[in-house]
Design a protein around this motif. Structure first.
Motif, PDB file in Angstrom:
ATOM      1  N   PRO A  26     -24.343 -12.796  28.716  1.00  0.00           N
ATOM      2  CA  PRO A  26     -23.247 -13.651  28.287  1.00  0.00           C
ATOM      3  C   PRO A  26     -22.335 -12.540  27.378  1.00  0.00           C
ATOM      4  CG  PRO A  26     -24.335 -14.845  29.777  1.00  0.00           C
ATOM      5  CD  PRO A  26     -25.188 -13.864  29.008  1.00  0.00           C
ATOM      6  N   SER A  27     -23.084 -12.718  26.263  1.00  0.00           N
ATOM      7  CA  SER A  27     -22.532 -11.755  24.369  1.00  0.00           C
ATOM      8  C   SER A  27     -21.622 -10.776  24.671  1.00  0.00           C
ATOM      9  CB  SER A  27     -24.008 -12.222  23.910  1.00  0.00           C
ATOM     10  OG  SER A  27     -25.204 -10.962  24.363  1.00  0.00           O
ATOM     11  N   GLU A  28     -22.104 -10.266  26.183  1.00  0.00           N
ATOM     12  CA  GLU A  28     -22.174  -8.775  26.337  1.00  0.00           C
ATOM     13  C   GLU A  28     -20.087  -8.630  26.328  1.00  0.00           C
ATOM     14  OE1 GLU A  28     -24.407  -6.201  28.396  1.00  0.00           O
ATOM     15  OE2 GLU A  28     -26.478  -6.879  26.578  1.00  0.00           O
ATOM     16  N   LEU A  29     -19.624 -10.066  26.617  1.00  0.00           N
ATOM     17  CA  LEU A  29     -18.448  -9.935  27.731  1.00  0.00           C
ATOM     18  C   LEU A  29     -17.284  -9.181  27.006  1.00  0.00           C
ATOM     19  CD1 LEU A  29     -18.519 -13.256  29.833  1.00  0.00           C
ATOM     20  CD2 LEU A  29     -17.858 -11.301  30.595  1.00  0.00           C
ATOM     21  N   ASN A  30     -17.393  -9.658  26.068  1.00  0.00           N
ATOM     22  CA  ASN A  30     -16.064  -9.161  25.054  1.00  0.00           C
ATOM     23  C   ASN A  30     -15.779  -7.938  24.843  1.00  0.00           C
ATOM     24  OD1 ASN A  30     -15.004 -11.450  24.888  1.00  0.00           O
ATOM     25  ND2 ASN A  30     -16.256 -12.498  23.001  1.00  0.00           N
ATOM     26  N   GLN A  31     -16.711  -6.807  25.174  1.00  0.00           N
ATOM     27  CA  GLN A  31     -17.055  -5.645  25.030  1.00  0.00           C
ATOM     28  C   GLN A  31     -16.490  -5.228  26.543  1.00  0.00           C
ATOM     29  OE1 GLN A  31     -21.122  -4.109  24.825  1.00  0.00           O
ATOM     30  NE2 GLN A  31     -21.938  -5.719  23.629  1.00  0.00           N
ATOM     31  N   TYR A  32     -15.541  -5.943  26.776  1.00  0.00           N
ATOM     32  CA  TYR A  32     -15.264  -5.099  28.366  1.00  0.00           C
ATOM     33  C   TYR A  32     -13.707  -5.791  28.183  1.00  0.00           C
ATOM     34  CZ  TYR A  32     -19.637  -4.167  29.499  1.00  0.00           C
ATOM     35  OH  TYR A  32     -20.627  -3.038  29.676  1.00  0.00           O
ATOM     36  N   THR A  33     -12.858  -5.147  29.163  1.00  0.00           N
ATOM     37  CA  THR A  33     -11.510  -5.684  29.423  1.00  0.00           C
ATOM     38  C   THR A  33     -11.449  -6.923  30.252  1.00  0.00           C
ATOM     39  OG1 THR A  33     -10.856  -3.582  29.423  1.00  0.00           O
ATOM     40  CG2 THR A  33      -9.197  -5.327  30.258  1.00  0.00           C
ATOM     41  N   LEU A  34     -10.953  -7.929  29.879  1.00  0.00           N
ATOM     42  CA  LEU A  34     -11.078  -9.295  30.331  1.00  0.00           C
ATOM     43  C   LEU A  34     -10.308 -10.142  30.878  1.00  0.00           C
ATOM     44  CD1 LEU A  34     -13.754 -11.373  27.626  1.00  0.00           C
ATOM     45  CD2 LEU A  34     -14.250 -10.136  30.076  1.00  0.00           C
ATOM     46  N   GLY A  35     -10.524 -10.709  31.973  1.00  0.00           N
ATOM     47  CA  GLY A  35      -8.985 -10.659  32.544  1.00  0.00           C
ATOM     48  C   GLY A  35      -9.745 -12.595  32.487  1.00  0.00           C
ATOM     49  N   PHE A  36      -8.882 -13.534  32.562  1.00  0.00           N
ATOM     50  CA  PHE A  36      -8.756 -14.961  32.535  1.00  0.00           C
ATOM     51  C   PHE A  36      -7.904 -15.769  33.308  1.00  0.00           C
ATOM     52  CE2 PHE A  36     -10.466 -18.634  30.667  1.00  0.00           C
ATOM     53  CZ  PHE A  36     -11.781 -19.242  31.328  1.00  0.00           C
ATOM     54  N   TYR A  37      -7.989 -16.780  33.799  1.00  0.00           N
ATOM     55  CA  TYR A  37      -6.896 -17.794  34.220  1.00  0.00           C
ATOM     56  C   TYR A  37      -7.072 -19.517  33.425  1.00  0.00           C
ATOM     57  CZ  TYR A  37      -5.687 -21.361  37.336  1.00  0.00           C
ATOM     58  OH  TYR A  37      -5.065 -22.544  38.336  1.00  0.00           O
ATOM     59  N   PHE A  96     -22.343 -20.853  30.169  1.00  0.00           N
ATOM     60  CA  PHE A  96     -23.034 -20.441  30.992  1.00  0.00           C
ATOM     61  C   PHE A  96     -24.202 -21.350  31.210  1.00  0.00           C
ATOM     62  CE2 PHE A  96     -19.767 -16.631  30.299  1.00  0.00           C
ATOM     63  CZ  PHE A  96     -20.269 -15.857  31.877  1.00  0.00           C
ATOM     64  N   TRP A  97     -24.941 -21.319  31.651  1.00  0.00           N
ATOM     65  CA  TRP A  97     -26.571 -22.284  31.598  1.00  0.00           C
ATOM     66  C   TRP A  97     -27.317 -20.742  31.426  1.00  0.00           C
ATOM     67  CZ3 TRP A  97     -27.640 -26.824  32.093  1.00  0.00           C
ATOM     68  CH2 TRP A  97     -29.081 -27.093  32.484  1.00  0.00           C
ATOM     69  N   MET A  98     -27.394 -21.417  29.884  1.00  0.00           N
ATOM     70  CA  MET A  98     -28.742 -20.523  28.927  1.00  0.00           C
ATOM     71  C   MET A  98     -29.666 -21.863  28.463  1.00  0.00           C
ATOM     72  SD  MET A  98     -26.206 -16.793  27.448  1.00  0.00           S
ATOM     73  CE  MET A  98     -24.615 -18.340  26.674  1.00  0.00           C
ATOM     74  N   ASN A  99     -30.613 -20.999  27.872  1.00  0.00           N
ATOM     75  CA  ASN A  99     -31.796 -21.801  26.937  1.00  0.00           C
ATOM     76  C   ASN A  99     -31.543 -23.422  27.909  1.00  0.00           C
ATOM     77  OD1 ASN A  99     -31.920 -18.921  25.391  1.00  0.00           O
ATOM     78  ND2 ASN A  99     -29.953 -20.063  24.212  1.00  0.00           N
ATOM     79  N   GLU A 100     -32.017 -23.463  28.976  1.00  0.00           N
ATOM     80  CA  GLU A 100     -31.904 -24.758  29.145  1.00  0.00           C
ATOM     81  C   GLU A 100     -30.760 -25.711  29.592  1.00  0.00           C
ATOM     82  OE1 GLU A 100     -35.599 -26.491  30.124  1.00  0.00           O
ATOM     83  OE2 GLU A 100     -36.255 -24.635  30.332  1.00  0.00           O
ATOM     84  N   ARG A 101     -29.814 -25.246  28.879  1.00  0.00           N
ATOM     85  CA  ARG A 101     -28.662 -26.464  28.469  1.00  0.00           C
ATOM     86  C   ARG A 101     -27.333 -24.220  28.850  1.00  0.00           C
ATOM     87  NH1 ARG A 101     -26.972 -26.263  23.210  1.00  0.00           N
ATOM     88  NH2 ARG A 101     -27.528 -24.721  21.883  1.00  0.00           N
ATOM     89  N   PHE A 102     -26.160 -25.751  28.889  1.00  0.00           N
ATOM     90  CA  PHE A 102     -24.662 -24.992  29.181  1.00  0.00           C
ATOM     91  C   PHE A 102     -23.985 -24.597  27.362  1.00  0.00           C
ATOM     92  CE2 PHE A 102     -24.414 -26.288  33.527  1.00  0.00           C
ATOM     93  CZ  PHE A 102     -23.805 -25.789  34.123  1.00  0.00           C
ATOM     94  N   GLU A 103     -24.313 -23.557  27.709  1.00  0.00           N
ATOM     95  CA  GLU A 103     -23.593 -22.811  26.209  1.00  0.00           C
ATOM     96  C   GLU A 103     -22.361 -22.446  26.231  1.00  0.00           C
ATOM     97  OE1 GLU A 103     -26.258 -20.975  24.353  1.00  0.00           O
ATOM     98  OE2 GLU A 103     -27.838 -22.284  24.049  1.00  0.00           O
ATOM     99  N   ASP A 104     -21.596 -22.385  25.521  1.00  0.00           N
ATOM    100  CA  ASP A 104     -20.156 -21.775  25.457  1.00  0.00           C
ATOM    101  C   ASP A 104     -20.619 -20.778  24.666  1.00  0.00           C
ATOM    102  OD1 ASP A 104     -18.814 -24.218  25.942  1.00  0.00           O
ATOM    103  OD2 ASP A 104     -17.545 -24.465  24.345  1.00  0.00           O
ATOM    104  N   VAL A 105     -19.579 -19.487  25.467  1.00  0.00           N
ATOM    105  CA  VAL A 105     -18.961 -17.696  25.095  1.00  0.00           C
ATOM    106  C   VAL A 105     -17.718 -17.882  24.981  1.00  0.00           C
ATOM    107  CG1 VAL A 105     -18.882 -15.690  25.878  1.00  0.00           C
ATOM    108  CG2 VAL A 105     -20.929 -17.496  26.315  1.00  0.00           C
ATOM    109  N   ASN A 106     -16.593 -17.931  23.569  1.00  0.00           N
ATOM    110  CA  ASN A 106     -15.352 -17.940  23.989  1.00  0.00           C
ATOM    111  C   ASN A 106     -15.414 -16.622  24.017  1.00  0.00           C
ATOM    112  OD1 ASN A 106     -15.429 -20.518  22.249  1.00  0.00           O
ATOM    113  ND2 ASN A 106     -16.307 -19.831  20.249  1.00  0.00           N
TER     114      ASN A 106
END
Length: 222
Positions: free
Chosen positions: A108-119, A130-140
């Motif tokens: 998920p940390s790589e997402l900002n390297q791409y062109t993103l469309g968001f609702y 995203f579920w990472m490290n046994e918990r939900f973590e925010d990705v800006n």
């Protein structure tokens, strides 16, 4: 008193399953789900008429004059009640051609390297959990195309415009046809509940319940 209540109940049950229901819903639910089941609902309840308004606005059903509103957000007014229908699952996806050109995303940390469309209608604004490290973590996210239309974003992705996060209810056919492929499957996204919100004292409560029961029985996991 009780006699008036009984009289009201008898009148309600007599008129319960006839007359007009005024409904408000988002386009993703209307176009990709509700419209497909409307014919069989009206066949089961031939005396119910429908007035269906489709847009992405968050509204108060009482002040706007709706019998029931389908939305992802919990109700705000005390005189409103909600019934959860099912979970809205989401996926991050793009076309195979876009990923071939720009490379696969593995974290998920790589997402900002791409062109993103968001609702813009997601409650979390410009971030995903995203579920990472046994918990939900925010990705800006650094969003290139922000839109109130999930169908516009789907078409943007289908035309190799970038990576999008959309409800499976909207993209499942494109995924089955392999026109879109899902990304980051090892990192599940948080999901939202689709709710029916309606006035607690609605005179159309029996019609509303009939519609909601019908939708829940028709629902397949999406």
């Amino acid at each position: 008193g009780q006699i008036e209540q009984l009289t009201d109940q008898m009148a309600n049950s007599k008129n319960a399953l006839q007359g007009r229901l005024r409904i408000h819903m988002a386009p993703g639910f209307a176009i990709d789900y509700f419209g497909k089941h409307l014919t069989s609902f009206l066949a089961s309840y031939p005396d119910i008429d429908m007035d269906i308004v489709v847009n992405d606005k968050i509204i108060d059903p009482i002040s706007a004059g709706f019998d029931v509103v389908f939305q992802m957000f919990p109700p705000t007014g005390e005189s409103l009640i909600e019934r959860k229908l099912f979970n809205i699952n989401r996926v991050v996806c793009a076309t195979p051609e876009y990923l071939q050109q720009h490379g696969r995303i593995t974290h998920p940390s790589e997402l900002n390297q791409y062109t993103l469309g968001f609702y813009s209608g997601y409650p979390s604004r410009n971030k995903l959990q995203f579920w990472m490290n046994e918990r939900f973590e925010d990705v800006n996210l650094n969003v290139k195309v922000l839109s109130s239309s999930i169908h516009l974003l789907r078409d943007f992705a289908l035309n190799h415009g970038g990576v999008v996060c959309l409800p499976t209810i909207v993209v499942h056919e494109s995924i089955l046809q392999q026109r879109l492929v899902t990304i980051l499957n090892d990192y599940p996204l948080s999901h939202y509940g689709l709710r029916a919100v309606f006035p607690a004292n609605s005179k159309n409560i029996n019609k509303i319940r009939s519609l909601l029961d019908f939708l829940i029985t028709r629902h397949a996991t999406l």
